[in-house]
Scaffold this motif. Sequence first.
Motif, PDB file in Angstrom:
ATOM      1  N   THR A 419      12.130  30.152  23.312  1.00 27.03           N
ATOM      2  CA  THR A 419      11.103  30.593  22.370  1.00 27.03           C
ATOM      3  C   THR A 419      11.707  30.605  20.972  1.00 27.03           C
ATOM      4  O   THR A 419      12.747  31.220  20.736  1.00 27.03           O
ATOM      5  N   VAL A 420      11.058  29.886  20.077  1.00 29.82           N
ATOM      6  CA  VAL A 420      11.569  29.716  18.713  1.00 29.82           C
ATOM      7  C   VAL A 420      10.694  30.523  17.755  1.00 29.82           C
ATOM      8  O   VAL A 420       9.465  30.377  17.751  1.00 29.82           O
ATOM      9  N   ASP A 421      11.336  31.368  16.964  1.00 26.56           N
ATOM     10  CA  ASP A 421      10.639  32.187  15.959  1.00 26.56           C
ATOM     11  C   ASP A 421      11.176  31.785  14.591  1.00 26.56           C
ATOM     12  O   ASP A 421      12.336  32.043  14.266  1.00 26.56           O
ATOM     13  N   THR A 422      10.339  31.134  13.800  1.00 25.66           N
ATOM     14  CA  THR A 422      10.803  30.622  12.500  1.00 25.66           C
ATOM     15  C   THR A 422      10.647  31.626  11.366  1.00 25.66           C
ATOM     16  O   THR A 422      11.097  31.364  10.248  1.00 25.66           O
ATOM     17  N   HIS A 423      10.011  32.780  11.628  1.00 26.91           N
ATOM     18  CA  HIS A 423       9.786  33.775  10.575  1.00 26.91           C
ATOM     19  C   HIS A 423      10.723  34.957  10.675  1.00 26.91           C
ATOM     20  O   HIS A 423      10.848  35.726   9.724  1.00 26.91           O
ATOM     21  N   SER A 424      11.333  35.159  11.811  1.00 25.09           N
ATOM     22  CA  SER A 424      12.259  36.266  12.004  1.00 25.09           C
ATOM     23  C   SER A 424      13.662  35.715  12.147  1.00 25.09           C
ATOM     24  O   SER A 424      13.901  34.840  12.979  1.00 25.09           O
ATOM     25  N   HIS A 425      14.604  36.217  11.347  1.00 24.08           N
ATOM     26  CA  HIS A 425      15.949  35.652  11.320  1.00 24.08           C
ATOM     27  C   HIS A 425      17.005  36.716  11.596  1.00 24.08           C
ATOM     28  O   HIS A 425      17.895  36.953  10.778  1.00 24.08           O
ATOM     29  N   PRO A 426      16.962  37.375  12.754  1.00 24.78           N
ATOM     30  CA  PRO A 426      17.951  38.424  13.011  1.00 24.78           C
ATOM     31  C   PRO A 426      19.371  37.896  13.120  1.00 24.78           C
ATOM     32  O   PRO A 426      20.321  38.593  12.820  1.00 24.78           O
ATOM     33  N   TRP A 427      19.503  36.630  13.554  1.00 22.84           N
ATOM     34  CA  TRP A 427      20.858  36.082  13.729  1.00 22.84           C
ATOM     35  C   TRP A 427      21.566  35.890  12.396  1.00 22.84           C
ATOM     36  O   TRP A 427      22.776  35.964  12.300  1.00 22.84           O
ATOM     37  N   GLU A 428      20.822  35.672  11.319  1.00 26.27           N
ATOM     38  CA  GLU A 428      21.454  35.455  10.018  1.00 26.27           C
ATOM     39  C   GLU A 428      22.212  36.689   9.564  1.00 26.27           C
ATOM     40  O   GLU A 428      23.306  36.614   9.038  1.00 26.27           O
ATOM     41  N   GLY A 429      21.624  37.871   9.796  1.00 25.09           N
ATOM     42  CA  GLY A 429      22.277  39.102   9.378  1.00 25.09           C
ATOM     43  C   GLY A 429      23.604  39.298  10.079  1.00 25.09           C
ATOM     44  O   GLY A 429      24.573  39.766   9.487  1.00 25.09           O
ATOM     45  N   ARG A 430      23.677  38.900  11.369  1.00 27.43           N
ATOM     46  CA  ARG A 430      24.902  39.087  12.129  1.00 27.43           C
ATOM     47  C   ARG A 430      26.012  38.189  11.605  1.00 27.43           C
ATOM     48  O   ARG A 430      27.104  38.642  11.323  1.00 27.43           O
ATOM     49  N   THR A 448      21.335  22.910  17.231  1.00 24.17           N
ATOM     50  CA  THR A 448      20.581  21.660  17.186  1.00 24.17           C
ATOM     51  C   THR A 448      19.136  21.927  16.784  1.00 24.17           C
ATOM     52  O   THR A 448      18.563  21.218  15.939  1.00 24.17           O
ATOM     53  N   VAL A 449      18.518  22.951  17.386  1.00 22.93           N
ATOM     54  CA  VAL A 449      17.146  23.316  17.037  1.00 22.93           C
ATOM     55  C   VAL A 449      17.058  23.688  15.563  1.00 22.93           C
ATOM     56  O   VAL A 449      16.091  23.347  14.868  1.00 22.93           O
ATOM     57  N   ARG A 450      18.079  24.346  15.046  1.00 18.42           N
ATOM     58  CA  ARG A 450      18.051  24.789  13.651  1.00 18.42           C
ATOM     59  C   ARG A 450      18.247  23.648  12.659  1.00 18.42           C
ATOM     60  O   ARG A 450      18.031  23.836  11.458  1.00 18.42           O
ATOM     61  N   THR A 451      18.661  22.466  13.134  1.00 10.62           N
ATOM     62  CA  THR A 451      18.669  21.318  12.218  1.00 10.62           C
ATOM     63  C   THR A 451      17.248  20.887  11.883  1.00 10.62           C
ATOM     64  O   THR A 451      17.019  20.226  10.873  1.00 10.62           O
ATOM     65  N   LYS A 452      16.297  21.287  12.732  1.00  7.19           N
ATOM     66  CA  LYS A 452      14.879  21.002  12.482  1.00  7.19           C
ATOM     67  C   LYS A 452      14.172  22.219  11.881  1.00  7.19           C
ATOM     68  O   LYS A 452      13.397  22.091  10.932  1.00  7.19           O
ATOM     69  N   TRP A 453      14.422  23.426  12.452  1.00  7.09           N
ATOM     70  CA  TRP A 453      13.825  24.667  11.953  1.00  7.09           C
ATOM     71  C   TRP A 453      14.958  25.584  11.502  1.00  7.09           C
ATOM     72  O   TRP A 453      15.473  26.394  12.276  1.00  7.09           O
ATOM     73  N   GLU A 454      15.336  25.415  10.264  1.00  2.00           N
ATOM     74  CA  GLU A 454      16.497  26.130   9.731  1.00  2.00           C
ATOM     75  C   GLU A 454      16.299  27.643   9.804  1.00  2.00           C
ATOM     76  O   GLU A 454      15.253  28.174   9.429  1.00  2.00           O
ATOM     77  N   GLY A 455      17.303  28.328  10.309  1.00  2.45           N
ATOM     78  CA  GLY A 455      17.289  29.782  10.343  1.00  2.45           C
ATOM     79  C   GLY A 455      16.456  30.392  11.443  1.00  2.45           C
ATOM     80  O   GLY A 455      16.279  31.623  11.479  1.00  2.45           O
ATOM     81  N   ALA A 456      15.931  29.610  12.362  1.00  2.00           N
ATOM     82  CA  ALA A 456      15.052  30.143  13.402  1.00  2.00           C
ATOM     83  C   ALA A 456      15.821  31.029  14.375  1.00  2.00           C
ATOM     84  O   ALA A 456      16.994  30.794  14.679  1.00  2.00           O
ATOM     85  N   ALA A 457      15.129  32.058  14.867  1.00  2.00           N
ATOM     86  CA  ALA A 457      15.668  32.891  15.947  1.00  2.00           C
ATOM     87  C   ALA A 457      15.231  32.277  17.272  1.00  2.00           C
ATOM     88  O   ALA A 457      14.085  31.835  17.419  1.00  2.00           O
TER      89      ALA A 457
END
Length: 467
Positions: A419-430, A448-457
Amino acid sequence: MEKQPADRTQKGPDFKQMELEDITSKISALDKWRAIFSSHGLENCRPAIKTIQDNHKGDKENEDRPETSSNKKHATFPGSVLYSIPKELIISSELGGQPITIEMAMELRKILFGNTFQTFTYEWKKSFFKFREAFSNLAYALEAEKGGTRAIQMVVQAHIIKHLLFTKNYQDYGSFNSLSEISQKQQEKALAASLADILWTTGAMNKAIVCLITNESYFSESPNYKTDNFTEKLHLFEFVEKDKLEKFLCAHIYSFKDEGSHGVILFLYSVLFSRTILRIQHDLDYTKNHLLHFCLGNYTVRQAVLNLILTGRASPHVFNGDQILEEQIPEQKLHGVLTRSEVGYLHWNRDEMEQNKLPQVGSMLKTPKYPIWLCNINGTYSVLFGTNTSLLCDWKMEHIFDLYFYSGQLSQTKTARLTVDTHSHPWEGRYKTEEADHEKRFPSLEMTVRTKWEGAAITWNGTLPFF
């Protein structure tokens, strides 16, 4: 008096002559087997020679015994079924089409290997398109080899998924659950339709070539060409109507999906002839002049092969359009992707990322017509896909959505759901608050998924993260 064993040092001339004849006979037998192996493309198969040597030791013991089903000896060739096409997979030369010529075979060799003397390895010859069990969790899926043929098998896999999910021939159009309800007959039809789509695209939507094998060789070895007991038996069938192409492939699908068929090579040959060697030479640029790369004892496909199957054009690079390195030297133009593909491509490699050499995949491949991507993750190929076609044309669909992942490996028993969430970026804070490199701490599939949807959780929904 107890009989003493014969003194082996006291051998007469007759005994020595018998030993010499026995040794000569064995050498002659080995030479005979080597000739047979050479004719089957097995000249380098040392384990097979060793097996025959071991079997030959017992020949003297059996030569005076009557031949029965229990002591009858058969020559066995390890892997020979994978080198020689089984009779049931060989078509009649009277079916039509045209036989390959030595000039055509030499062109094939040059565009693949760069010369006319290298041939495909054992791994390539034994590779074909094999489905997982019908009516199972992975009924839609192909078993993929670990080596150089895996890339071709997985790009065909992506087209199979496209056909099963997004053609209206199936009751549950666009439903993930429908992928586990595929029969063997539907598997064969999906494979035939997928191969037809690819060949029709590479033939510029007006012509396609299918290569099959006959039981006769159309030319022999020459000083400029090494035979492989396979390419010399090709028969080429040309189609100018896609419907007839697909029907022909359905009728001969066993030539691509049965063990011993050399199915992956047959498909690759068909792709090259459909595009034509001349066009492929124009597709390539000055950085590349042939399609296969020899590494660690095996051949792997270059990006141009993947782009040819994905887009119909053998461009060597993944960026959009063409790039000129220096305006003063126009021939130094790098050829990229010119058209939006039906099936996309994503690329991630940790080592390349660390060296700042990660290729920038353009939007033509990142945003295909269908939500299906061939993924090159750390040099291993797999498939990522969604079931909603609106995902790539409606930004509102890109908020929270599911993607499915198939690695091609036998160890995977069910499709992974992410499940890809492009509006919530909890991993960036970590990763921003920790010193560790986030590229080393997150699964490569997520990156790999984030090369298409940057910053996605990304949530794995109970599956232990892998890849």
